[in-house]
Write a protein that holds these residues in place. Sequence first.
Motif, PDB file in Angstrom:
ATOM      1  N   UNK A   7       3.367  -2.450  16.823  1.00  0.00           N
ATOM      2  CA  UNK A   7       3.160  -3.715  16.112  1.00  0.00           C
ATOM      3  C   UNK A   7       3.004  -4.873  17.092  1.00  0.00           C
ATOM      4  N   UNK A  50      -0.414  -4.682  18.318  1.00  0.00           N
ATOM      5  CA  UNK A  50      -1.324  -5.202  17.303  1.00  0.00           C
ATOM      6  C   UNK A  50      -1.327  -6.724  17.344  1.00  0.00           C
ATOM      7  N   UNK A  84      -3.337 -13.293  10.300  1.00  0.00           N
ATOM      8  CA  UNK A  84      -2.521 -13.353  11.523  1.00  0.00           C
ATOM      9  C   UNK A  84      -3.302 -13.866  12.746  1.00  0.00           C
ATOM     10  N   UNK A 144      11.401  -8.863  12.213  1.00  0.00           N
ATOM     11  CA  UNK A 144      11.685  -7.457  11.930  1.00  0.00           C
ATOM     12  C   UNK A 144      13.087  -7.047  12.374  1.00  0.00           C
ATOM     13  N   UNK A 157      11.008  -5.375   2.549  1.00  0.00           N
ATOM     14  CA  UNK A 157       9.611  -5.414   2.979  1.00  0.00           C
ATOM     15  C   UNK A 157       9.185  -4.142   3.682  1.00  0.00           C
ATOM     16  N   UNK A 199       2.690  -6.153  -0.094  1.00  0.00           N
ATOM     17  CA  UNK A 199       3.144  -5.805   1.252  1.00  0.00           C
ATOM     18  C   UNK A 199       2.528  -4.455   1.632  1.00  0.00           C
ATOM     19  N   UNK A 220      -0.859   0.018  12.141  1.00  0.00           N
ATOM     20  CA  UNK A 220       0.036  -1.010  12.691  1.00  0.00           C
ATOM     21  C   UNK A 220      -0.035  -2.314  11.911  1.00  0.00           C
ATOM     22  N   UNK A 221      -0.039  -2.217  10.588  1.00  0.00           N
ATOM     23  CA  UNK A 221       0.035  -3.438   9.768  1.00  0.00           C
ATOM     24  C   UNK A 221       1.447  -3.999   9.885  1.00  0.00           C
ATOM     25  N   UNK A 222       1.575  -5.320   9.851  1.00  0.00           N
ATOM     26  CA  UNK A 222       2.899  -5.926   9.956  1.00  0.00           C
ATOM     27  C   UNK A 222       3.648  -5.727   8.642  1.00  0.00           C
ATOM     28  N   UNK A 223       4.744  -4.964   8.664  1.00  0.00           N
ATOM     29  CA  UNK A 223       5.396  -4.598   7.403  1.00  0.00           C
ATOM     30  C   UNK A 223       6.049  -5.784   6.698  1.00  0.00           C
ATOM     31  N   UNK A 224       6.356  -6.836   7.447  1.00  0.00           N
ATOM     32  CA  UNK A 224       7.053  -7.969   6.830  1.00  0.00           C
ATOM     33  C   UNK A 224       6.095  -9.034   6.328  1.00  0.00           C
ATOM     34  N   UNK A 261      -8.271  -7.218   8.936  1.00  0.00           N
ATOM     35  CA  UNK A 261      -7.447  -7.986   9.867  1.00  0.00           C
ATOM     36  C   UNK A 261      -8.134  -8.099  11.223  1.00  0.00           C
TER      37      UNK A 261
END
Lengths: 287, 357
Positions: A185, A188, B99, A207, A286, B131, B86-90, B147
Amino acid sequence: MRADEARSSRWLATLMDPALGWLFAFFLLPLAVMLVISFARRGTYGGVEWIYSLNNYVRAMSPDYLTIYARTLAMAGATTVLCLLMAYPAAYYIAVKADPKWRNFYLLLAVVPFWTSFLIRTYAWILLLRTEGLVNTLLVGMGLVSEPLKLLYCDSAVLMGLVYGELPFMILPLYTTLAKLDTGLLEAAEDLGASPAQAFWTVTLPLTLPGIIVGTVFVFIPSLGAFVTPDLLGGSKSIMIGNRVQDLFASVRDQPFGAAISFLLTLIVLAMLFVSMRVKKATEAME
Amino acid sequence: MTTSVELVRISKKYQDQLIADSINIEVAKGEFLTLLGPSGCGKTTTLRIIGGFEVPDSGTVLINGEDVTALPPYRRRVNTVFQHYALFPHLTVFENIAYGLRRKGASTDLVKERVARGLERIQMRGSEKKLPAQLSGGQKQRVAMARALACDPEVLLLDEPMSALDVKLRKEMQVELKHLQKDLGLTFIFVTHDQEEALVMSDRIAVMNRGRLEHVGSAEEVYERPRTEFVADFLGVKNFLRATLEGAEKGRFRWMAAGGQAILSDTGGTAKVGESRMLGVRPEKIDCAEQLAKPAVNQFSGRVEDLLYTGSTTSRHVAVASGMRLETLAPSRPGAGVGSEVQVGFDSKNVLVLDES
Ligand SMILES: Nc1ncnc2c1ncn2[C@@H]1O[C@H](COP(=O)(O)OP(=O)(O)OP(=O)(O)O)[C@@H](O)[C@H]1O
Ligand SMILES: [Mg+2]
């Protein structure tokens, strides 16, 4: 099976649950006893007279005590913030940057202090910090200061002692969340134009919020009730609410008043726990 | 034709193991280049070197003619669709797509407009507030695309973006992705180990083997005229035969196989008379029948040993005299069964002459 039948048998099972049994016997029951005592009155010879009133709670709200609460909250708050600031880089290093081979060793280093009694470690700090102590001897010896510094018996000594004692409790939960962090992440984020600092603020920090919350709870709550550290390292003015409770039970022997203050403290802690659990749930939902 | 990405003698070692071995390639603007190769051959590493996540031990990475070898990822106008997205989970779908724009300090209006356009493109309007955990695999893949594209990159790197999708969805996404790339006129560098995917989508394919580019060419070229045994094998050539070039015969090249069969080919490849090469023949280029309709240039008789029925096609493994086995593939229709005596034959133009790796 009918729904209400199922419910009642589930209740039974819950009551028989050993964990809940423990909780009841060693936490809820004493708490209830304390609650009852807190409404009673101090007997002439330090016993408890079972005459109930709200007097203890009224006294607990007097300006004198409010200052002590404020000092205590400030101390615990400062301890938590300092622990967080020190533990985060350490946990980050261990979980993300360090060679995986050494990870367990570093974690071990973080918890090694637990092998010695907390009391002994606090006395060790006294030896280090007192006027003729190691630190002052070194400072004077190297000519950095002409007079020994007053390092002991002040607020900063208490703060240092608290931070020292609570630090591992912040490092461990932070380590756990950081170890789970998917470094992909962060790549990314950088791929999308975030500098490492931006990636930290927008990805790593949010996170690892659950770890920060758990660490905060682990550090803040014991600091709130601390009495050994302020007693040994603090001066007469560094008193925290824990010292008052100890005095009330041990020397002043006003158990009902001590119980009232303890109960107020417990309420604050429970309120904090409730809020932090809500926040933690919200952040974890989330994932 | 302008060059978009150029790799010059890129090498990278991990613990004494060469993962990228002197890679040279030029990718034109608007080209769809695929890195194709088996697992562990260094595809991801090569992509990461272009993206800036790995620094090569030696060599140069040029993007639009500019040396970016030492630049960190966030300074390169290259974006990546990661293997596991690798998507931002939050962050919500909206914030995920926004982003990159936010990092550039884009105004709120611009962010809104661009994200809306991105969502439109991936047909996911109405999912802004979801999400990543609430998305299906295909949707995640689309969001990862949107993205990366929202940053308006010059080059898009895609690391096996379809590997987590089921076959049917993958086929649909292949077509979609190809259209998207053509519409946007973007340079795509795409990684896969699926030869069919590579053939369907690419302008050019670079076949990778143990850190080296073994053959770079159009889909048709690497498929029809693979340069090496490895490339042929990876692209579905099943029959290999070592043979020595004996000379020319009626405008063809005459080879002698180890088992004593003579084989004629149209090309001699790089071989000189007396040299040995691996010859390859695709299963679908070999006819197999009890009696061939017309005699073939290379013709053998043998016995069917195995019969694999896959629905639309049937594969027959035929043992030819002297221990040679040929695998054939043909549209399914009633024909020779296991044990029957058959004739197999293939034309000289279908004989591939392959170099060593
Ligand atoms: N950080 C690393 N440290 C050591 N070795 C590595 C590292 N990253 C990759 N490798 C090794 O490099 C080789 C190539 O890896 P790479 O990920 O580039 O392969 P790939 O072609 O993308 O494979 P796949 O199709 O399985 O994704 C592998 O043998 C792998 O074990
Ligand atoms: Mg890979």
